[in-house]
Design an enzyme around this catalytic site. Structure first.
Site, short mmCIF file in Angstrom:
data_model
loop_
_atom_site.label_atom_id
_atom_site.label_comp_id
_atom_site.label_asym_id
_atom_site.label_seq_id
_atom_site.Cartn_x
_atom_site.Cartn_y
_atom_site.Cartn_z
N HIS A 210 -5.86 -1.96 0.81
CA HIS A 210 -5.27 -3.29 0.67
C HIS A 210 -6.04 -4.16 1.64
O HIS A 210 -6.28 -3.76 2.80
CB HIS A 210 -3.79 -3.29 1.05
CG HIS A 210 -3.23 -4.67 1.21
ND1 HIS A 210 -2.98 -5.50 0.14
CD2 HIS A 210 -2.92 -5.38 2.33
CE1 HIS A 210 -2.51 -6.65 0.59
NE2 HIS A 210 -2.46 -6.60 1.92
N CYS B 214 -5.33 -7.47 -4.79
CA CYS B 214 -5.58 -8.05 -3.46
C CYS B 214 -7.06 -8.06 -3.12
O CYS B 214 -7.56 -8.99 -2.49
CB CYS B 214 -4.79 -7.30 -2.39
SG CYS B 214 -5.23 -5.54 -2.26
#
Length: 168
Positions: free
Chosen positions: A39, A109
């Protein structure tokens, strides 16, 4: 003169969502080594910006439930003002990066941070991050998991949603 233009530092925060488990479990499950399930977020102008199922969000650096990042990459500096950046994010939040457009493997993301990094600095994020979805999906187990993983909403808690996330 160019030297009087304010510059703002831009960083990439990298988090391993597996907290190290991908490194040990991926050879067994996927037949190949993955170092993490990444992430990422962009840190600029004193805030951390990221994208998930709620849309574009921001918080203080390291302020999500993920805590501090595992790695910080210096992406360089930008001459864009914070207002220009926020206007750009607002536009992205209403179009390309609405919450309902989030897709774990294709539009996530990392796609967001790669685009924002290029906008701010002209640099991309490391390819080992952007290549991860295709690495996972290239395995039989990854193909089997695809429908399950698509049903999981991903939105790190702890941020403030920019533009309401799911604007239509």
């Amino acid at each position: 003169m160019a030297e009087n233009i304010p510059r703002f530092n831009v960083q990439l925060y990298i988090y391993d969502l597996s907290r190290g488990k991908a490194r040990s479990l991926s050879p067994i499950m996927l037949g190949k080594q993955l170092d993490g399930i990444w992430h990422t977020a962009i840190v600029a102008y004193g805030d951390e910006f990221f994208y998930g199922g709620d849309g574009i969000s921001s918080c203080s650096p390291g302020g999500t439930m993920l805590g501090p990042p595992d790695t910080v990459v210096e992406l360089g500096e930008t001459e864009l003002t914070e207002k220009m950046f926020m206007d750009h994010l607002s536009s992205l939040g209403e179009t390309t990066y609405r919450g309902d457009r989030y897709r774990l493997f294709e539009h996530n993301c990392n796609t967001f941070t790669n685009e924002v990094a290029q906008f701010l600095t002209g640099r991309t994020i490391p390819s080992y991050i952007t290549d991860l979805p295709s690495e996972v999906l290239s395995t039989p187990f990854g193909q089997m998991l695809r429908p399950i993983l698509y049903s999981i909403p991903i939105a790190p808690p702890g941020g403030n949603v920019i533009n309401g996330g799911t604007n239509i």
